[in-house]
Design an enzyme around this catalytic site. Structure first.
Site, PDB file in Angstrom:
ATOM      1  N   LYS A 102       0.266  -1.274   0.190  1.00 15.44           N
ATOM      2  CA  LYS A 102       0.229  -0.130   0.210  1.00 15.44           C
ATOM      3  C   LYS A 102       0.667   1.619   0.275  1.00 15.44           C
ATOM      4  O   LYS A 102       0.611   2.221  -0.307  1.00 15.44           O
ATOM      5  CB  LYS A 102      -0.847  -0.548   1.176  1.00 15.44           C
ATOM      6  N   LYS A 139      -3.766 -10.282  -5.475  1.00 15.64           N
ATOM      7  CA  LYS A 139      -4.969 -10.467  -4.888  1.00 15.64           C
ATOM      8  C   LYS A 139      -6.424 -10.005  -5.027  1.00 15.64           C
ATOM      9  O   LYS A 139      -5.972  -8.498  -4.864  1.00 15.64           O
ATOM     10  CB  LYS A 139      -4.368 -11.135  -2.937  1.00 15.64           C
ATOM     11  N   LYS A 171     -10.720  -4.884  -1.241  1.00 18.35           N
ATOM     12  CA  LYS A 171     -12.107  -4.087  -1.054  1.00 18.35           C
ATOM     13  C   LYS A 171     -10.954  -2.899  -1.888  1.00 18.35           C
ATOM     14  O   LYS A 171     -11.806  -1.949  -2.422  1.00 18.35           O
ATOM     15  CB  LYS A 171     -11.912  -3.812  -0.040  1.00 18.35           C
TER      16      LYS A 171
END
Ligand code: ATP
Ligand code: MG
Length: 326
Positions: free
Chosen positions: A112, A192, A195
């Site tokens: 991230k 992966k 959300k």
């Protein structure tokens, strides 16, 4: 038989990866363990920028989604992390036992911070807060997807480090991995499903309509071989379809591959989409129903927080004594 803890970020409606990697086992564990805690981890979610109104909605949507999946607040404690301030307090203490290099290679930070080319202190210390979440309830078992294993190893290390420094207190928690450990993005099977993935077609959400699901699966990235096989290393795209199909239809990979004999990947995608629709349709309708009553969701979360606080408070009292604060 031990104490279960797990969390999910209110960063959007959960997806098929959350369901197969975590939530499905969350539901089953309610019958197997006496003490089961599930937290909507809003403190974690603000490690990425969140719009306050959207965050509030996402918290209640997450509560509705978890209930719709089968989380039963009479058999487990469902609560919002920020309503139990002990999480942040224990996180500070554990942070003081964690070296900077220990956090640098952990997956959440690596993934991230790279997306934005920077990252906050909160994002960096995210796994320390996660360790605090788990240890605060002296949890022994943590159901998670494969993406969280390294974070759980930090929680194990911190339990050990704390115990060495202050005396035996925290049990070392262990991971409970479900059969489907990692569902991949439909747009990029090397990463992966998430959300917070900005690509709309990458993720099957639990609230997707049958039409959405058919569209997303039909557009899923595969390769130039038309046969259906399960070879996750060399053919991650098709293998992701096989593994989702097997999980939602409760069959083995071999059974699913046998069923797909003679089909090309295009035809097979219709079968996979249909199986996912069958599985998710009742959940979607239940989420819709529960979402309509915000008052009910808010009062459920308030009751959950009260129960969680009553477990967290005595543990923190002990921790404060051990550390020397009182
Ligand atoms: P975000 O993109 O905001 O991080 P997320 O989809 O990664 O969202 P989390 O709330 O971080 O979801 O994780 C909730 C749980 O779902 C964790 O136990 C995690 O291991 C599991 N999980 C998340 N993504 C997947 C996936 N693609 N496959 C299997 N399990 C997953
Ligand atoms: Mg995540």
């Amino acid at each position: 038989k031990g104490q279960v803890f797990s969390g999910i970020q209110p960063t959007g409606v959960p997806h098929l990866g959350n369901y197969l990697g975590a939530l499905e086992s969350w539901v089953a564990l309610q019958n197997e363990y006496s003490a089961v805690m599930y937290s909507i981890v809003d403190l974690h979610s603000i490690t990425q920028p969140q719009d306050p109104h959207m965050l509030r909605d996402n918290i209640l949507d997450m509560a509705a989604s978890l209930l719709a999946c089968g989380i039963d607040p009479t058999r487990s404690i469902l609560f919002q992390q920020s309503q139990v301030s002990e999480h942040a307090e224990l996180s500070w203490i554990l942070g003081c036992l964690t070296s900077m290099p220990r956090l640098r290679h952990l997956p959440q930070w690596k993934m991230k911070s790279k997306q934005k080319n920077e990252g906050s202190v909160g994002l960096y210390t995210y796994p320390v807060l996660q360790a605090a979440d788990i240890l605060l309830y002296k949890s022994t078992h943590v159901p998670v997807g494969e993406d969280q294993i390294q974070h759980l190893e930090l929680a194990q290390d911190l339990a050990r480090i704390f115990n060495n420094q202050y005396g035996e207190f925290f049990p070392e928690p262990c991971a409970l991995l479900s059969g489907t450990r990692k569902v991949k993005s439909l747009r990029d099977p090397s990463s992966k499903m998430s959300k917070s993935d900005p690509q709309k077609l990458a993720t099957v959400f639990l609230t997707d309509t049958p039409d959405d699901i058919v569209l997303k699966i039909r557009r899923a990235v595969t390769d130039f071989t038309s046969e259906v096989t399960y070879e996750p290393e060399s053919r991650p795209g098709v293998s992701n379809l096989v593994s989702m199909h097997a999980a939602v239809s409760e069959q083995s990979m071999e059974e699913v591959v046998r069923l797909a004999e003679g089909m090309d990947t295009g035809q097979y995608k219709n079968v996979v989409a249909e199986a996912i629709v069958q599985k998710l349709q009742p959940i979607r309708l239940e989420i819709q129903r529960l979402r309509a009553d915000r008052g009910h969701l808010e009062s459920l979360l308030a009751k959950g927080a009260e129960k969680a606080r009553s477990l967290a408070a005595p543990v923190m009292t002990e921790v404060r004594k051990l550390v020397g604060f009182c």
